[in-house]
Design a protein around this motif. Structure first.
Motif, PDB file in Angstrom:
ATOM      1  N   GLU A 137       0.845  -1.189   0.000  1.00  0.00           N
ATOM      2  CA  GLU A 137       0.000   0.000   0.000  1.00  0.00           C
ATOM      3  C   GLU A 137       0.886   1.247   0.000  1.00  0.00           C
ATOM      4  N   GLU A 138       0.374   2.292  -0.603  1.00  0.00           N
ATOM      5  CA  GLU A 138       1.131   3.541  -0.669  1.00  0.00           C
ATOM      6  C   GLU A 138       0.780   4.472   0.485  1.00  0.00           C
ATOM      7  N   ILE A 177       7.249   8.306  -2.242  1.00  0.00           N
ATOM      8  CA  ILE A 177       5.860   8.471  -1.811  1.00  0.00           C
ATOM      9  C   ILE A 177       5.706   9.694  -0.905  1.00  0.00           C
ATOM     10  N   SER A 181       3.376  12.160  -3.623  1.00  0.00           N
ATOM     11  CA  SER A 181       2.229  11.300  -3.340  1.00  0.00           C
ATOM     12  C   SER A 181       1.157  11.361  -4.426  1.00  0.00           C
ATOM     13  N   GLU A 182       1.235  12.344  -5.300  1.00  0.00           N
ATOM     14  CA  GLU A 182       0.233  12.449  -6.369  1.00  0.00           C
ATOM     15  C   GLU A 182       0.444  11.427  -7.479  1.00  0.00           C
ATOM     16  N   TYR A 183       1.617  10.768  -7.499  1.00  0.00           N
ATOM     17  CA  TYR A 183       1.903   9.785  -8.535  1.00  0.00           C
ATOM     18  C   TYR A 183       1.818   8.379  -7.945  1.00  0.00           C
ATOM     19  N   GLN A 184       1.150   7.481  -8.644  1.00  0.00           N
ATOM     20  CA  GLN A 184       0.972   6.115  -8.179  1.00  0.00           C
ATOM     21  C   GLN A 184       2.112   5.217  -8.671  1.00  0.00           C
ATOM     22  N   THR A 186       1.992   1.863  -7.675  1.00  0.00           N
ATOM     23  CA  THR A 186       1.389   0.536  -7.737  1.00  0.00           C
ATOM     24  C   THR A 186      -0.036   0.627  -8.267  1.00  0.00           C
ATOM     25  N   THR A 187      -0.509  -0.498  -8.789  1.00  0.00           N
ATOM     26  CA  THR A 187      -1.892  -0.568  -9.277  1.00  0.00           C
ATOM     27  C   THR A 187      -2.854  -0.964  -8.177  1.00  0.00           C
ATOM     28  N   THR A 193       2.915   0.001 -11.326  1.00  0.00           N
ATOM     29  CA  THR A 193       2.570   0.759 -12.516  1.00  0.00           C
ATOM     30  C   THR A 193       3.835   0.895 -13.360  1.00  0.00           C
TER      31      THR A 193
END
Length: 213
Positions: A137-138, A177, A181-184, A186-187, A193
């Motif tokens: 999890e992020e 992260i 934090s605005e960029y993911q 993981t899916t 990702t």
């Protein structure tokens, strides 16, 4: 930009779980579509594609116990020049999503990992590369990330004990992260990702490049 002398040459075996596998069974090159392929593509873009042979031996769902079951075939018999190991996520994730299973405790994780590294150093001339696990999890305060910490520390200890190259993936992911934090990455909190795979590949290549200078 990576220079040619910075990239290690030879036969590189990548072994791990689904983050490493990344669909390799559906890929005619058997490299998958994740960080292993990205690393291979950077070798090619640097003009060093002919000097390296990359094998992807990731298997979906694997824990350290599963690596042990296939270590002889996928590592020892291959006799790689470099062995890159990425494991630990499922050893923790199974504690959360399948708590009824027999779990891999930190102590068991350490002992099995030590056995595999001892076998490898005794039976091959491989330069060992240990990748920290990424994140679960992020949300850096998630239960998964809290449970992951002892496993990360074990890998760091083993890297020092066996003079292995440590790829600080967990540290790099946490820093990213916290800052972006605005960029993911993981899916689903675990699987990468394209950005996550790029960060993995970049972290691996930078560490490997420094070690080969």
């Amino acid at each position: 930009m990576f220079t040619h002398k910075q990239l290690p040459a030879g036969k590189i075996v990548f072994i791990g779980d689904s983050i490493t596998a990344s669909g390799r069974q559906k890929d005619r090159d058997e490299l998958g579509f994740g960080y292993v392929r990205t690393i291979r593509d950077i070798y090619i873009s640097e003009g060093k594609g002919a000097e390296v042979r990359i094998l992807n031996r990731g298997v979906n769902g694997d824990r350290i116990t599963d690596l042990a079951d296939r270590w002889m075939k996928d590592v020892m018999e291959e006799k790689p020049d470099y062995l890159s190991i990425s494991i630990g996520i499922n050893d923790v994730w199974r504690q959360l999503d399948q708590p009824e299973e027999k779990q891999v405790t930190p102590n068991e994780f350490r002992e099995i990992y030590k056995t595999l590294l001892a076998e490898t150093t005794a039976g091959t001339n491989a330069r060992i590369i240990l990748m920290e696990p990424t994140v679960i999890e992020e949300d850096l305060h998630s239960e998964g990330n809290s449970r992951l910490i002892p496993y990360v520390h074990i890998i760091r200890e083993l890297a020092e004990q066996y003079d292995a190259l440590l790829i600080p993936v967990h540290q790099v992911f946490r820093e990213f992260i916290e800052q972006f934090s605005e960029y993911q990455l993981t899916t689903d909190g675990v699987h990468m990702t394209s950005s996550g795979n790029m960060l993995l590949a970049k972290t691996w290549l930078e560490a490997a490049g420094r070690a080969s200078q």
